[in-house]
Scaffold this active site. Structure first.
Site, mmCIF file in Angstrom:
data_model
loop_
_atom_site.group_PDB
_atom_site.id
_atom_site.type_symbol
_atom_site.label_atom_id
_atom_site.label_comp_id
_atom_site.label_asym_id
_atom_site.label_seq_id
_atom_site.Cartn_x
_atom_site.Cartn_y
_atom_site.Cartn_z
ATOM 1 N N SER A 1 -7.852 5.748 -7.419
ATOM 2 C CA SER A 1 -9.201 6.239 -7.716
ATOM 3 C C SER A 1 -10.099 6.115 -6.498
ATOM 4 O O SER A 1 -10.929 6.991 -6.232
ATOM 5 C CB SER A 1 -9.801 5.495 -8.908
ATOM 6 O OG SER A 1 -9.819 4.094 -8.693
ATOM 7 N N GLU A 2 -9.953 5.038 -5.704
ATOM 8 C CA GLU A 2 -10.692 4.909 -4.447
ATOM 9 C C GLU A 2 -9.877 4.174 -3.391
ATOM 10 O O GLU A 2 -9.055 3.309 -3.710
ATOM 11 C CB GLU A 2 -12.019 4.161 -4.641
ATOM 12 C CG GLU A 2 -13.163 4.999 -5.169
ATOM 13 C CD GLU A 2 -13.373 4.810 -6.652
ATOM 14 O OE1 GLU A 2 -14.202 5.529 -7.234
ATOM 15 O OE2 GLU A 2 -12.688 3.957 -7.244
ATOM 16 N N THR A 3 -10.135 4.546 -2.155
ATOM 17 C CA THR A 3 -9.620 3.863 -0.968
ATOM 18 C C THR A 3 -10.813 3.583 -0.069
ATOM 19 O O THR A 3 -11.679 4.442 0.102
ATOM 20 C CB THR A 3 -8.602 4.742 -0.228
ATOM 21 O OG1 THR A 3 -7.483 5.003 -1.092
ATOM 22 C CG2 THR A 3 -8.112 4.072 1.040
#
Length: 283
Positions: A46-48
Site C-alpha cells: 500500500s505504501e513504500t
C-alpha cells in the site's frame, strides 16, 4: 550508487504479519522520484517510503511516501513505520518528540511506551459528502442509501471520505465492487457493541482504495486520523478509543486514538519483519 539499507515493517500490530506492511528505504537522497515510484510499484505494498536528510532544520528526517499509483503528501502507517525504522537504525531526535518532514509539512511523533503516535494533521477537506458521490459509494459497496448513518469528507492528504454504518458486522460483510469505486478513497466505520462483538475496540474500520495495488488497506493511520477529527468534533466518540481494522483480510490491526486538548494523536505498535539491502542495480 552503493546499496541502500532496507526494512519491511509491520505497523499497527505488535505481532508480525498481522498489521499493515511498509517498505522503508534509507539514505535515499540520490534516488530520483521516478526510481522511487518504480520501486514502490514493484513492492506492490500500500505504501513504500524513502528516508532523506531534512530540508527544514527543525525536522529530524524527511520522508517521501509512494503508493503503487502516486506520491502522497502524508500517510499514517508510513509515518509510524518509518519512524520506528529510523529509531531502530540509531536515529536520535533533536528533542523529546520526533519531527518528521513530509510534503504536508512537519509532523510531530511521540513515544508512548512501546508504541509511537503521530499528531493528526489538519484536514484539507471536510464537510458533507455530495449526493452523487454517496450514490457511487453505495453502488461500490452494495449498500442502500439508508444503510449509511452518516458521511463526511475526512481528507488529510490521501483523499479520504468516510461513511458510518450502524453495526460492526455490516462493515465486516462488505464485498466491494472496486471498478465502481474508481476515483474514491473510502473508509467505512461502525461502532462495536461490547455485549455482542468479541473485541475490546470501540469501532471497526475498513479502508478501500480502488485501483491501487492493495485495494483494501489492512490498518490505516491517515483514515483513522481523519475519522477521529470528525467523530471527536461531532461528539460521536470518547476522548480515548480503540479501532479494530483488517479482520476481513486475516489481519488484526489496532489503532489507538487519544484527544489531548485540541490535539488528536493516532498511535500503534510496529515490528520489523525484514532487513536487507536495496542493490544499486535496482536503482
Amino acid at each position: 550508487m552503493p546499496a541502500l539499507n532496507f526494512k519491511q515493517i509491520d505497523v499497527f500490530s505488535a505481532t508480525p504479519l498481522k498489521g499493515n506492511p511498509l517498505a522503508v528505504v534509507f539514505d535515499a537522497d540520490d534516488l530520483s522520484a521516478e526510481r522511487m515510484a518504480a520501486f514502490a510499484t514493484w513492492t506492490n505494498l500500500s505504501e513504500t517510503t524513502f528516508l532523506l536528510k531534512p530540508r527544514d532544520p527543525r525536522a529530524d528526517y524527511r520522508l517521501r511516501i509512494f503508493t503503487t499509483l502516486q506520491e502522497l503528501p502524508f500517510a499514517g502507517h508510513p509515518t509510524l513505520g518509518s519512524c520506528h525504522a529510523w529509531l531502530e537504525a540509531g536515529g536520535v531526535p533533536q528533542g523529546e518528540e520526533i519531527i518528521q518532514e513530509c510534503e504536508v509539512g512537519l509532523v510531530r511523533i511521540r513515544r508512548q511506551g512501546d508504541q509511537l503516535a503521530f499528531l493528526a494533521p489538519p484536514l484539507l477537506k471536510s464537510g458533507p459528502v455530495e449526493p452523487e458521490v454517496l450514490e457511487q459509494v453505495c453502488r461500490g459497496l452494495g449498500l442502500n442509501a439508508g444503510d449509511i448513518v452518516r458521511a463526511q469528507w475526512v481528507d488529510n492528504g490521501a483523499g479520504w471520505l468516510a461513511v458510518m454504518l450502524a453495526e460492526r458486522q455490516q462493515v465486516l460483510d462488505l464485498q466491494p465492487d472496486y471498478p465502481a469505486l474508481i476515483g474514491l478513497a473510502v473508509g467505512v466505520i461502525a461502532p462495536c457493541d461490547p455485549q455482542r462483538d468479541d473485541t475490546d475496540a470501540q469501532f471497526e474500520v475498513r479502508a478501500f482504495i480502488a485501483g491501487d495495488g492493495m485495494p483494501e488497506d489492512p490498518a490505516t493511520g491517515s483514515l483513522n486520523a481523519g475519522i477521529a477529527q470528525w467523530l471527536l468534533g461531532a461528539g460521536l466518540a470518547p476522548s480515548r478509543y480503540r479501532v479494530s481494522q483488517g479482520l476481513s483480510m486475516g489481519r488484526a490491526g489496532v489503532i489507538d486514538v487519544e484527544q489531548v486538548g485540541d490535539e488528536v494523536w493516532i498511535g500503534g505498535a510496529a515490528v520489523t519483519c525484514i532487513e536487507g539491502k536495496l542493490l544499486a542495480a535496482s536503482c
